[in-house]
Scaffold this motif. Structure first.
Motif, short mmCIF file in Angstrom:
data_model
loop_
_atom_site.label_atom_id
_atom_site.label_comp_id
_atom_site.label_asym_id
_atom_site.label_seq_id
_atom_site.Cartn_x
_atom_site.Cartn_y
_atom_site.Cartn_z
N ARG A 159 -18.16 0.79 -12.46
CA ARG A 159 -18.60 -0.46 -11.81
C ARG A 159 -18.00 -1.70 -12.48
O ARG A 159 -17.89 -2.74 -11.86
N SER A 160 -17.59 -1.54 -13.73
CA SER A 160 -16.93 -2.67 -14.39
C SER A 160 -15.48 -2.81 -13.92
O SER A 160 -14.86 -3.85 -14.08
N ILE A 161 -14.96 -1.73 -13.32
CA ILE A 161 -13.56 -1.76 -12.86
C ILE A 161 -13.49 -2.14 -11.38
O ILE A 161 -12.65 -2.93 -10.97
N ILE A 162 -14.40 -1.56 -10.58
CA ILE A 162 -14.37 -1.81 -9.13
C ILE A 162 -15.66 -2.47 -8.71
O ILE A 162 -16.76 -1.96 -9.00
N ARG B 196 -4.42 3.42 -17.90
CA ARG B 196 -4.82 3.31 -16.50
C ARG B 196 -3.64 3.00 -15.58
O ARG B 196 -3.70 3.23 -14.37
N ALA B 197 -2.57 2.48 -16.15
CA ALA B 197 -1.40 2.15 -15.33
C ALA B 197 -0.58 3.39 -14.98
O ALA B 197 0.28 3.34 -14.10
N VAL B 198 -0.84 4.47 -15.68
CA VAL B 198 -0.09 5.71 -15.44
C VAL B 198 -0.66 6.42 -14.22
O VAL B 198 -1.88 6.51 -14.05
N VAL B 199 0.25 6.93 -13.38
CA VAL B 199 -0.20 7.61 -12.16
C VAL B 199 -0.73 8.99 -12.50
O VAL B 199 -0.09 9.76 -13.22
N ASP C 112 -19.70 2.96 -6.55
CA ASP C 112 -20.73 3.96 -6.86
C ASP C 112 -20.04 5.14 -7.52
O ASP C 112 -18.82 5.25 -7.48
N LEU C 113 -20.79 5.98 -8.14
CA LEU C 113 -20.24 7.18 -8.76
C LEU C 113 -21.08 8.38 -8.32
O LEU C 113 -22.29 8.39 -8.52
N SER C 114 -20.42 9.34 -7.70
CA SER C 114 -21.14 10.56 -7.34
C SER C 114 -21.27 11.46 -8.55
O SER C 114 -22.38 11.85 -8.94
N THR C 115 -20.12 11.78 -9.15
CA THR C 115 -20.14 12.82 -10.18
C THR C 115 -19.08 12.53 -11.24
O THR C 115 -17.97 12.13 -10.92
#
Lengths: 163, 414
Positions: free
Chosen positions: A107-110, A15-18, A114-117
């Motif tokens: 949702r556990s990260i932010i 996750r740290a990688v761009v 919400d998540l659209s897709t």
């Protein structure tokens, strides 16, 4: 199936990688945004989590799925590793067990996300753009592009220039 | 899409390069219906998938049987399917590589998913009724059908395409579905449904018209309010994403409905955009409200709910039925879009469903329109939303899934 190196998969999963996803809008103009939740699936596909239904990227991904356009993802690691993956969005998950998995993950990260897709992108080509590797290849294949001052007799370098 | 396409479908895809092939396919599947092979039905898992039986309207083959409620395409679009007898040339849902696919003429066209079953489908209410018979689901929507009867049928003036009453008789008898829901019980089921993460993004209500009350339809409005108040107890916000398909209410009734509940959008289906055909095909609506009255009330609703929060639905194809319908599709299209524009410029959107002729209805033995007609209608209605900047998020692929025209609006930034 496309061969994907462990190095690239590790970078994608970090996750740290761009990571940046580039899509095409209705005029065919590129639109690139960070894709911090991009990940690699066990099925050998990219999964892009798009939080917002009306974001330009979400609409462009849909346009790509509908009309067979490609999208590209750039991965840039901490040691300068760089890869460009082009692919086709092949499926938009908006419900079901997979969607639920990614919804809960996001949702556990932010907080209160919400998540659209959850977009599934099938890779069709991978290009290694890591400078240290591409430079060697380029100078071997296109020696007439090299600036001569780099080849001066008194120029000291540890790097390999022209074999 | 893979392999060779069915000729007519292929032609339409080539003719309208601005329309996604998946949406053209979806529209044609709705037009022709589907037939599930034995192998496709064997993939159906009641614990994992939604099965038919909870809907307020019936199927083209007139049967209530264990079948997938509907299908999902890979773009997230739903196909609200109508099981159709094989001799009517439906698409076939069969199995390829262990998964359900849409087939036509032996050619595999697209992989499909059966709608996933929500968690609450496995539970029963305190009165012992399966929760799915109180509140049902679409992929992201909770469906509440508070009253499965329409009083326009009291004097036989129900809409000519509608089988709500015959479906009620079957549903009540065979499936233990209550004709009229207990508002408290509805609230409890919605509360249960909301425990499932990421599943639902809208609450939807529709029932048959109820013309009784101090003012006509007051009882219908009050019943909706009662239900919505119970549903509203499950939310921390006063308003929550929701849609009602009701009768065309007066402005006073609409304001009451809006003020008293969390309702955020409003739909009153005019069914056909032609006054003469409305009078003939929707005699109950005509008798109680009238075509011009219906349109006026839709426009009035924009003052209450806001622009882009009100729409009307068409049962597209009935305008071409004999003996009183339009003779040519061109004429029908021109007239329909002209009337839709009259509504759009006043803030009311129009969506359509592909008419699926149902047995035991007055129009049941007629055919629906051509695929070309439905695609032109979808493009035309979408173009009106672009022209008048009307959002349709409350009735899109995510919340309804039954409107090819609002599928096209997914690409709009609003």
């Amino acid at each position: 199936m496309l061969q994907v190196s462990e190095e690239l998969i590790d970078l994608i999963q970090n996750r740290a990688v761009v990571k940046v996803i580039a899509t095409l809008d209705e005029r065919g103009e590129p639109y690139a945004v960070p894709a911090p939740f991009l990940q690699w699936s066990e099925r050998g596909e990219l999964v892009h989590l798009e939080p917002l239904e009306k974001s330009a990227t979400n609409r462009n991904l849909l346009r790509s799925l509908w009309f067979g356009r490609t999208v590209s993802v750039t991965v840039y690691g901490p040691l300068g590793e760089s890869f460009v993956i082009s692919g086709h969005p092949i499926k938009a998950h908006i419900c079901g067990p997979l969607f639920r998995h990614y919804y809960q993950q996001l949702r556990s990260i932010i907080h209160d996300a919400d998540l659209s897709t959850a977009w599934i992108i099938k890779p069709i080509s991978i290009t290694d753009e890591t400078y240290s590797r591409v430079k060697i290849k380029e100078e071997d294949e296109f020696p007439f592009s090299v600036h001569l001052d780099r080849l001066r007799a008194d120029h000291y370098t540890t790097e390999r220039i022209l074999s | 899409m893979t392999q060779k396409l069915q000729t007519n479908l292929d032609q339409i895809v080539a003719r309208y390069p601005d329309v996604p092939p998946l949406i053209i396919l979806k529209t044609d599947v709705q037009r022709r219906g589907v037939f599930y092979s034995k192998a496709a039905l064997e993939l159906l898992d009641e614990a994992a998938h939604q099965t038919t039986g909870t809907h307020i309207f019936g199927a083209r083959d007139g049967m209530i049987a264990l079948r997938p409620e509907s299908l999902l395409l890979r773009d997230g679009t739903s196909i609200i399917t109508t099981p159709t007898p094989l001799d009517e040339n439906p698409y076939l849902v069969d199995v390829k590589d262990g998964s359900p696919w849409l087939f036509d003429d032996g050619v595999a066209l697209e992989a499909v998913d059966y709608w996933p079953a929500p968690d609450f489908y496995a539970k029963s209410s305190s009165s012992g009724v399966p929760m799915k018979n109180i509140v049902s689901a679409r992929p992201q929507r909770l469906n509440i059908f508070p009253y499965r009867y329409c009083t326009f049928w009291n004097n036989n003036k129900g809409c000519s395409f509608c089988d709500i009453v015959s479906q009620l008789k079957k549903g009540g008898k065979e499936l233990n579905i209550p004709a009229k829901l207990d508002p408290h019980e509805v609230g409890v089921v919605v509360g249960e449904a909301l425990k499932e993460p990421g599943r639902f993004s809208a609450v939807f209500l529709t029932s048959g018209s109820i013309f009784s009350g101090a003012e006509p339809f007051d009882d219908e409005v009050e019943y909706y309010i009662e239900i919505l108040k119970e549903v509203g107890k499950q939310f921390r916000t006063k308003k929550f994403p929701s849609q009602i398909i009701g009768t065309a209410f007066t402005k006073k009734q609409l304001q009451h409905l809006y003020d008293e509940t969390g309702l955020m959008s409003y739909t009153a289906d005019i069914e056909v955009l032609n006054e003469g055909l409305f009078d003939r095909l929707c005699p109950g609506k005509s008798e109680w409200i009238g075509y011009q009255g219906w349109k006026k009330r839709l426009v009035d609703a924009v003052d209450v709910f806001g622009p882009g929060r009100v729409n009307t639905g068409l049962v597209a194809g009935i305008e071409l039925t004999s003996p009183h319908g339009f003779i040519s599709e061109d004429e029908a299209l021109q007239h329909t879009l002209s009337e839709a524009e009259d509504l759009a410029r006043q803030g009311v959107s129009t969506v359509f469903i592909v008419w699926s002729p149902r047995p035991h209805t007055p129009l049941g033995n007629q055919k629906n329109a051509s695929l070309d007609y439905y695609i032109r209608l979808a493009r035309g209605l979408h173009a009106l939303r672009v022209k008048y900047r009307l959002p349709i998020g409350y009735d899109d692929y995510r919340h309804c899934g039954n409107h090819p025209d609002s599928d096209l609006s997914r690409l709009l930034p609003y």
